[in-house]
Design a protein around this motif. Structure first.
Motif, PDB file in Angstrom:
ATOM      1  N   GLY A  46       0.108  12.359  -1.139  1.00 19.11           N
ATOM      2  CA  GLY A  46       0.042  13.730  -1.629  1.00 19.11           C
ATOM      3  C   GLY A  46      -1.244  14.409  -1.204  1.00 19.11           C
ATOM      4  O   GLY A  46      -1.268  15.615  -0.942  1.00 19.11           O
ATOM      5  N   ILE A  47      -2.318  13.653  -1.084  1.00 16.86           N
ATOM      6  CA  ILE A  47      -3.602  14.202  -0.640  1.00 16.86           C
ATOM      7  C   ILE A  47      -3.541  14.530   0.854  1.00 16.86           C
ATOM      8  O   ILE A  47      -3.928  15.615   1.283  1.00 16.86           O
ATOM      9  CB  ILE A  47      -4.768  13.221  -0.911  1.00 16.86           C
ATOM     10  CG1 ILE A  47      -4.868  12.882  -2.393  1.00 16.86           C
ATOM     11  CG2 ILE A  47      -6.085  13.762  -0.370  1.00 16.86           C
ATOM     12  CD1 ILE A  47      -5.256  14.015  -3.303  1.00 16.86           C
ATOM     13  N   SER A  48      -3.031  13.602   1.661  1.00 15.97           N
ATOM     14  CA  SER A  48      -2.989  13.842   3.106  1.00 15.97           C
ATOM     15  C   SER A  48      -2.004  14.946   3.470  1.00 15.97           C
ATOM     16  O   SER A  48      -2.229  15.682   4.424  1.00 15.97           O
ATOM     17  CB  SER A  48      -2.634  12.560   3.876  1.00 15.97           C
ATOM     18  OG  SER A  48      -1.282  12.192   3.699  1.00 15.97           O
ATOM     19  N   GLY A  65      -5.542   9.408  -2.301  1.00 20.23           N
ATOM     20  CA  GLY A  65      -4.193   9.256  -2.832  1.00 20.23           C
ATOM     21  C   GLY A  65      -3.522   7.927  -2.550  1.00 20.23           C
ATOM     22  O   GLY A  65      -2.306   7.845  -2.469  1.00 20.23           O
ATOM     23  N   ILE A  66      -4.284   6.850  -2.426  1.00 13.83           N
ATOM     24  CA  ILE A  66      -3.738   5.528  -2.099  1.00 13.83           C
ATOM     25  C   ILE A  66      -3.810   4.599  -3.304  1.00 13.83           C
ATOM     26  O   ILE A  66      -4.800   4.573  -4.020  1.00 13.83           O
ATOM     27  CB  ILE A  66      -4.516   4.885  -0.932  1.00 13.83           C
ATOM     28  CG1 ILE A  66      -4.281   5.639   0.372  1.00 13.83           C
ATOM     29  CG2 ILE A  66      -4.179   3.408  -0.761  1.00 13.83           C
ATOM     30  CD1 ILE A  66      -2.946   5.408   1.028  1.00 13.83           C
ATOM     31  N   ALA A  67      -2.739   3.815  -3.497  1.00 18.84           N
ATOM     32  CA  ALA A  67      -2.725   2.731  -4.478  1.00 18.84           C
ATOM     33  C   ALA A  67      -2.427   1.434  -3.737  1.00 18.84           C
ATOM     34  O   ALA A  67      -1.583   1.394  -2.845  1.00 18.84           O
ATOM     35  CB  ALA A  67      -1.664   2.966  -5.540  1.00 18.84           C
ATOM     36  N   VAL A  68      -3.143   0.381  -4.108  1.00 18.38           N
ATOM     37  CA  VAL A  68      -2.919  -0.941  -3.548  1.00 18.38           C
ATOM     38  C   VAL A  68      -2.320  -1.787  -4.665  1.00 18.38           C
ATOM     39  O   VAL A  68      -2.906  -1.916  -5.734  1.00 18.38           O
ATOM     40  CB  VAL A  68      -4.236  -1.578  -3.048  1.00 18.38           C
ATOM     41  CG1 VAL A  68      -3.975  -2.973  -2.504  1.00 18.38           C
ATOM     42  CG2 VAL A  68      -4.885  -0.694  -1.996  1.00 18.38           C
ATOM     43  N   ILE A  71       0.868  -1.174   0.000  1.00 18.32           N
ATOM     44  CA  ILE A  71       0.000   0.000   0.000  1.00 18.32           C
ATOM     45  C   ILE A  71       0.905   1.224   0.000  1.00 18.32           C
ATOM     46  O   ILE A  71       1.810   1.330   0.820  1.00 18.32           O
ATOM     47  CB  ILE A  71      -0.910   0.006   1.249  1.00 18.32           C
ATOM     48  CG1 ILE A  71      -1.697  -1.302   1.317  1.00 18.32           C
ATOM     49  CG2 ILE A  71      -1.838   1.215   1.220  1.00 18.32           C
ATOM     50  CD1 ILE A  71      -2.317  -1.564   2.665  1.00 18.32           C
ATOM     51  N   THR A  72       0.648   2.154  -0.936  1.00 14.59           N
ATOM     52  CA  THR A  72       1.509   3.323  -1.051  1.00 14.59           C
ATOM     53  C   THR A  72       0.742   4.497  -1.644  1.00 14.59           C
ATOM     54  O   THR A  72      -0.448   4.387  -1.943  1.00 14.59           O
ATOM     55  CB  THR A  72       2.769   2.988  -1.881  1.00 14.59           C
ATOM     56  OG1 THR A  72       3.719   4.034  -1.744  1.00 14.59           O
ATOM     57  CG2 THR A  72       2.432   2.756  -3.344  1.00 14.59           C
ATOM     58  N   GLY A 125     -11.568  12.066   3.391  1.00 21.26           N
ATOM     59  CA  GLY A 125     -12.319  11.914   2.149  1.00 21.26           C
ATOM     60  C   GLY A 125     -13.246  10.721   2.249  1.00 21.26           C
ATOM     61  O   GLY A 125     -13.263  10.011   3.256  1.00 21.26           O
ATOM     62  N   ARG A 126     -14.017  10.520   1.203  1.00 18.02           N
ATOM     63  CA  ARG A 126     -14.941   9.388   1.132  1.00 18.02           C
ATOM     64  C   ARG A 126     -14.661   8.631  -0.136  1.00 18.02           C
ATOM     65  O   ARG A 126     -14.454   9.242  -1.185  1.00 18.02           O
ATOM     66  CB  ARG A 126     -16.382   9.870   1.170  1.00 18.02           C
ATOM     67  CG  ARG A 126     -16.732  10.574   2.467  1.00 18.02           C
ATOM     68  CD  ARG A 126     -18.199  11.028   2.489  1.00 18.02           C
ATOM     69  NE  ARG A 126     -18.509  11.664   3.737  1.00 18.02           N
ATOM     70  CZ  ARG A 126     -18.777  11.036   4.877  1.00 18.02           C
ATOM     71  NH1 ARG A 126     -18.779   9.734   4.910  1.00 18.02           N
ATOM     72  NH2 ARG A 126     -19.031  11.705   5.977  1.00 18.02           N
TER      73      ARG A 126
END
Length: 167
Positions: free
Chosen positions: A128-130, A35-38, A4-5, A87-88
């Protein structure tokens, strides 16, 4: 096995190095709202895994540790200073709120950097979002809010996830 990154630092196929192992992961799921990728392992032997801590149990003032640099030559030690909805994610009518964990850890924090509790369990990931307009320096996305979405499990707390690692 998953990694997770931050979604801005990966492509569709991504090589991740763990010691002498070069593993190939493919993007499995993206959560652009936070802004998460799994990434899911497609080639290589899975490395040791970590546990994802239940972010609903995090208390203000709780001690946390961040590993803010890709080189691993710096740690940030601080406390949780706020929790709020960052966020949602999900489709309309079935959106799931994703929490931000604000800390007083300062300095530059690399996207994808993990936030750990005192037991070494992963609480969150910097994105980047957080770290941007929705959050700020020292803000992390709470992972236990997201893991049920890509592991297709439901519950009030996150179980031990032996095949999930954060980067």
């Amino acid at each position: 096995n998953y990694v997770i990154t931050d979604s801005s630092v990966v492509s569709d196929k991504h090589v991740v190095e763990f010691g002498d192992n070069a593993l190939i992961y493919a993007v499995d799921t993206k959560f652009p709202e936070v802004g998460i990728a799994v990434l899911k392992l497609v080639e290589g032997k899975a490395p040791a895994s970590v546990r994802v801590a239940d972010s609903t149990q995090v208390r203000l003032g709780q001690s946390v540790v961040a590993l803010p640099s890709a080189s691993g030559t710096r740690v940030g030690i601080g406390a949780v200073t706020a929790k709020y909805t960052l966020g949602r994610v999900g489709s309309a009518g079935e959106e799931v709120p994703i929490r931000a964990l604000d800390t007083n850890i300062g300095g530059k924090i690399a996207y994808g950097a993990p936030l750990l509790n005192a037991f070494g369990d992963v609480l969150g990931i910097a994105t980047g979002i957080s770290q941007g307009p929705s959050g700020g320096v020292g803000t992390f996305v709470a992972l236990s809010d997201l893991t049920p979405l890509f592991l297709n499990v439901r519950g009030t707390s996150t179980p031990a996830l032996p095949d999930t690692i954060a980067h």
